[in-house]
Design an enzyme around this catalytic site. Structure first.
Site, PDB file in Angstrom:
ATOM      1  N   CYS A  16       0.805  -1.220   0.000  1.00 38.35           N
ATOM      2  CA  CYS A  16       0.000   0.000   0.000  1.00 38.35           C
ATOM      3  C   CYS A  16       0.843   1.279   0.000  1.00 38.35           C
ATOM      4  CB  CYS A  16      -0.989  -0.050   1.153  1.00 38.35           C
ATOM      5  SG  CYS A  16      -2.362   1.092   0.941  1.00 38.35           S
TER       6      CYS A  16
ATOM      7  N   HIS B 120      -3.529  -5.537   2.351  1.00 36.05           N
ATOM      8  CA  HIS B 120      -3.255  -5.690   3.780  1.00 36.05           C
ATOM      9  C   HIS B 120      -4.009  -6.938   4.237  1.00 36.05           C
ATOM     10  CE1 HIS B 120      -2.054  -1.399   4.187  1.00 36.05           C
ATOM     11  NE2 HIS B 120      -3.104  -1.101   3.470  1.00 36.05           N
TER      12      HIS B 120
HETATM   13  N1  GLN Z   1      -1.957   7.148   1.917  1.00 35.84           N
HETATM   14  C1  GLN Z   1      -2.151   6.207   0.895  1.00 35.84           C
HETATM   15  C2  GLN Z   1      -3.500   6.298   0.222  1.00 35.84           C
HETATM   16  O1  GLN Z   1      -4.510   6.544   0.874  1.00 35.84           O
HETATM   17  C3  GLN Z   1      -1.859   4.810   1.436  1.00 35.84           C
HETATM   18  C4  GLN Z   1      -2.857   4.313   2.450  1.00 35.84           C
HETATM   19  C5  GLN Z   1      -2.458   3.003   3.076  1.00 35.84           C
HETATM   20  O2  GLN Z   1      -1.271   2.634   3.107  1.00 35.84           O
HETATM   21  N2  GLN Z   1      -3.433   2.294   3.648  1.00 35.84           N
HETATM   22  O3  GLN Z   1      -3.568   6.097  -0.971  1.00 35.84           O
END
Ligand code: GLN
Length: 252
Positions: free
Chosen positions: A95, A197
């Site tokens: 992510c 995740h």
């Molecule tokens: N900040 C990033 C987004 O919202 C990654 C979010 C995350 O790692 N859950 O795209």
């Protein structure tokens, strides 16, 4: 496999770990331990030195504010990490970590965070208030050895593969990289980038073993066949997550 040892680096575990990403390290260590394979874990956060070498590198997700904190430190290590990827070190970048392993991430506020270009992808978030990509995911890996994948995604950023980048998987239920082209994550050499995740590895033991096999190949020059493990519990967790994704997530 006793006498063998893998060198694991976790990048920014104190900053980048959401939705149980730390479970990826726990699963990796557990499947090594079950085979008598040793692990040496090196947690590297902002300002700390990278070790001289590694066999597998993990980085988790984080919010924009956490990505802003690590971006300058990470980009300073970009050449080293790309050299490791070229040399066959195994990577799992999830992510927010995946986004910064691409060329760049433009936040919803329009701030351009530079990435390390380990993956040939670019990420752009729509303006604040636009819908996020949230929910359970069922995808099928491009590598047939990995098969069906399950996980949970929550991202604003939309990631687009460059002309020469390969996806990690194809989404069946969920959004994946951008909710448009059906791709999920990116794959190069022994490096996986993904939005999944969950954490990913405990529910997808084939991915854990894929990383272990490649990390062993990096360390010892050959990919030994990994002795199978009793996977009933992981398989139940995988099946439960798949059922939830099929019931609740958007079908592609
Ligand atoms: N900040 C990033 C987004 O919202 C990654 C979010 C995350 O790692 N859950 O795209």
């Amino acid at each position: 496999m006793s006498g063998l040892e893998l060198r694991i680096v976790t990048l920014y575990p104190d900053v980048m770990s959401v939705y149980a990403d730390r479970g990826n390290l726990i699963a990796l260590e557990a499947r090594c331990r079950a085979r008598g394979l040793g692990t040496a874990v090196n947690a590297v956060s902002i300002g700390a030195a990278l070790p001289a070498d590694a066999d597998v590198v993990l980085i988790g997700g984080g919010q924009d504010s956490e990505q802003q904190r690590i971006a300058p430190d990470l980009t300073a290590r970009g050449a080293q990490l790309r050299a490791w990827a070229d040399a066959g070190v195994a990577f799992l970048a999830v992510c927010g970590g995946f986004q910064l392993f691409g060329h760049s991430y433009r936040t919803g506020e329009g701030e351009e965070l530079p990435g390390i270009g380990l993956f040939g992808v670019t990420t752009v978030a729509p303006p604040p208030g636009a819908p996020r990509c949230i929910g359970d995911v069922l995808a099928v890996a491009e590598d047939p050895a990995l098969g069906e994948l399950v996980g949970f995604e929550n991202h604003g950023g939309r990631t687009y593969l460059g002309a020469r980048a390969r996806p990690f998987a194809r989404v069946r239920f969920g959004f994946g990289n951008n909710g448009e082209d059906g791709t999920e994550g990116a794959l190069r050499d022994a490096a996986i980038g993904t939005y999944l995740h969950g954490s990913l590895l405990p529910k997808n033991p084939a991915v854990t073993d894929w990383l272990i096999a490649r990390a062993l190949a990096h360390r010892y020059g050959q990919q030994p066949a990994l002795p199978p493990l009793a996977d009933a519990f992981a398989e139940r967790a995988h099946a439960a997550a798949a059922a939830v994704a099929m019931r609740r997530a958007r079908r592609v």
